[in-house]
Design an enzyme around this catalytic site. Structure first.
Site, PDB file in Angstrom:
ATOM      1  N   TRP A  67     -40.631  31.686 -30.552  1.00 21.71           N
ATOM      2  CA  TRP A  67     -39.959  31.878 -32.003  1.00 21.71           C
ATOM      3  C   TRP A  67     -39.333  33.197 -31.533  1.00 21.71           C
ATOM      4  O   TRP A  67     -38.807  33.969 -32.423  1.00 21.71           O
ATOM      5  CB  TRP A  67     -40.803  31.850 -33.038  1.00 21.71           C
ATOM      6  CG  TRP A  67     -41.366  30.531 -33.244  1.00 21.71           C
ATOM      7  CD1 TRP A  67     -42.439  29.856 -32.887  1.00 21.71           C
ATOM      8  CD2 TRP A  67     -40.717  29.668 -34.295  1.00 21.71           C
ATOM      9  NE1 TRP A  67     -42.536  28.671 -33.613  1.00 21.71           N
ATOM     10  CE2 TRP A  67     -41.540  28.335 -34.343  1.00 21.71           C
ATOM     11  CE3 TRP A  67     -39.293  29.407 -34.873  1.00 21.71           C
ATOM     12  CZ2 TRP A  67     -41.083  27.204 -34.956  1.00 21.71           C
ATOM     13  CZ3 TRP A  67     -38.996  28.698 -35.667  1.00 21.71           C
ATOM     14  CH2 TRP A  67     -39.912  27.315 -35.466  1.00 21.71           C
ATOM     15  N   SER A  68     -39.078  33.591 -30.205  1.00 20.28           N
ATOM     16  CA  SER A  68     -38.641  35.047 -29.979  1.00 20.28           C
ATOM     17  C   SER A  68     -37.416  35.590 -30.573  1.00 20.28           C
ATOM     18  O   SER A  68     -36.480  34.940 -30.321  1.00 20.28           O
ATOM     19  CB  SER A  68     -38.772  35.151 -28.769  1.00 20.28           C
ATOM     20  OG  SER A  68     -37.898  36.270 -28.340  1.00 20.28           O
ATOM     21  N   ASN A  69     -37.596  36.624 -31.726  1.00 21.12           N
ATOM     22  CA  ASN A  69     -36.206  37.135 -32.217  1.00 21.12           C
ATOM     23  C   ASN A  69     -35.267  37.961 -30.954  1.00 21.12           C
ATOM     24  O   ASN A  69     -34.223  37.819 -30.960  1.00 21.12           O
ATOM     25  CB  ASN A  69     -36.466  38.095 -33.226  1.00 21.12           C
ATOM     26  CG  ASN A  69     -36.967  37.489 -34.136  1.00 21.12           C
ATOM     27  OD1 ASN A  69     -36.668  36.395 -34.789  1.00 21.12           O
ATOM     28  ND2 ASN A  69     -38.020  38.130 -34.915  1.00 21.12           N
TER      29      ASN A  69
END
Ligand SMILES: *Cc1c(COP(=O)(O)O)cnc(C)c1O
Length: 307
Positions: A67-69
């Site tokens: 879910w890395s921004n």
């Protein structure tokens, strides 16, 4: 090819009245700037991508979770500059909306086992990744390096323009890179409080200090990291955090549970506990930096359809 740094204007400020006290919070909405890569990641990545382009690189690579921004922003901001992007992902799950969107922006994704991912900051491992999946310029996870922190100086400068006589500034921290840049963009009339989104990340202050030392700012704000608002750990959530996010949604301020929701919850809990009274000069305006990350709301079913 859009290569200008993200900019902040008067329109990026929102005044939020809290139920706790008469004290309003001045929210700096980084989530509205940075174009396709909104939030603090646009600021951190700007100098790193500019240096990669100037150095003739054709590809940039970095690390992140499902879910890395950071990977999401790297895909967008790298793609805009005509760079190829490679995401090295922790664990096997490449099927999140975050990574699928990154892939649609052209990012090539490779899953790394947890045991390999743990070596992400190790030089030999990084060389191995570059030779296997590159060639490319490797950007540290979260953009955590002096150049990345330097990209966040304009956030501090925007706060100083708005509140020239000082402010108390609260923001969520992961690596602390953004906090370092903001702190270096301010001076001792400002007090910056980082709310760690991680449980027990007690090395954050040392990482902030390392970036501050490298930036060699002549004046910096007073700063500290608080570790008691992680709500159970990274990407964990509790009832108070859910309620806080539902409330702020209803006030026209969308937040997400991983970072920004914890920062607002901390502000409210510190005010309610009188902690901002005892430890801070409350005659100063209170600023909350909205660091973005709203794309991650899709990972939380209780938030319903994206705002
Ligand atoms: C990455 C991120 C942070 C943490 O930034 P650091 O510079 O690593 O401290 C905070 N908020 C959001 C929304 C983020 O995506």
């Amino acid at each position: 090819m859009q290569a200008s740094p993200p900019s902040l204007t008067r329109d990026d400020w929102q005044v939020l009245a809290l139920p706790e006290q008469g004290c309003p919070v001045h929210v700096l909405r980084l989530d509205r700037s940075g174009g396709a890569a909104p939030g603090n990641k646009a600021f951190k990545l700007h100098p790193l991508l500019a240096a990669a382009v100037a150095g003739g690189a054709r590809c940039v690579m970095s690390f992140g979770g499902p879910w890395s921004n950071h990977l999401h922003a790297l895909a967008a901001a790298g793609g805009l500059r005509g760079l190829e992007t490679v995401g090295l992902v922790r664990g096997e799950n490449l099927a999140t909306p975050t990574l699928e969107e990154a892939a649609r922006q052209g990012m090539r994704l490779h899953a790394l086992a947890y045991s390999a991912y743990r070596r992400r900051n190790d030089d030999a491992f990084q060389r191995e990744m570059v030779s296997r999946y590159g060639p490319g310029v490797l950007i540290p996870e979260g953009g955590d390096c002096p150049a990345g922190a330097g990209g966040c100086l304009p956030i501090g400068e925007a706060i100083a323009r708005r509140f020239p006589s000082g402010a108390v500034v609260v923001l969520a921290t992961g690596t602390g890179t953004t906090l370092a840049g903001i702190t270096a963009g301010l001076d001792e009339r400002f007090r910056v409080i980082g709310i760690s989104a991680l449980k027990g990340a007690l090395d954050t202050a040392a990482r902030v200090q390392a970036n501050l030392d490298a930036l060699r700012a002549s004046r910096v704000a007073r700063w500290e990291i608080r570790h008691d608002y992680h709500c159970g750990g990274f990407a964990r959530c509790n009832d108070a955090l859910q309620a806080c996010i539902h409330w702020s949604d209803s006030m026209g301020l969308p937040l997400e549970p991983v970072y920004t929701g914890k920062a607002l919850l901390a502000v409210r809990q510190m005010l309610a506990a009188g902690q901002l009274d005892t430890t801070l000069d409350t005659t100063l305006p209170l600023v909350l930096v909205h660091t973005g990350g709203l794309q991650g709301r899709r990972g939380f079913a209780w938030l319903g359809p994206s705002a």
